[in-house]
Design a protein around this motif. Sequence first.
Motif: not given
Length: 131
Positions: A47-63
């Motif tokens: 992960l130290e070599q990753v610049e951006m990680l895309v993460v799935p989820g069931l719900a997200f908020d604007r915070s």
Amino acid sequence: VKRVVLSRCGPSRPVALSFALAADCADLVPGAFGALEPADSRPTCALEQVEMLVVPGLAFDRSGGRLGRGGGYYDRALASVPVPFVCGLAYAAQIVDLVPTTERDVEMDAVATEQGVVRTGRARRRRGMRE
């Protein structure tokens, strides 16, 4: 050169995520939960070599809050390795007013939907901008 790394669920309990390179869809096989993930033969990436990680989820908020499936897989993986940019991936209908979070939950910098990208409160706080 940008490389794509995808999460891979390990067989241990609790499940530990690893991240592996995927050159194309032929590198993907059904994983522990039925989702496509890199085959065991694909090389891992720290992960130290990753610049951006895309993460799935069931719900997200604007915070920047994210509701996963309750296993804490991504939260544990990201707890000790600060990835520069963490982006949730969802449909616009999955953006809600408030997601219940704890101090162990990793916040998103943005959430990408079919209607565009929502920059979260975390992204603005990290850059010294107002909410």
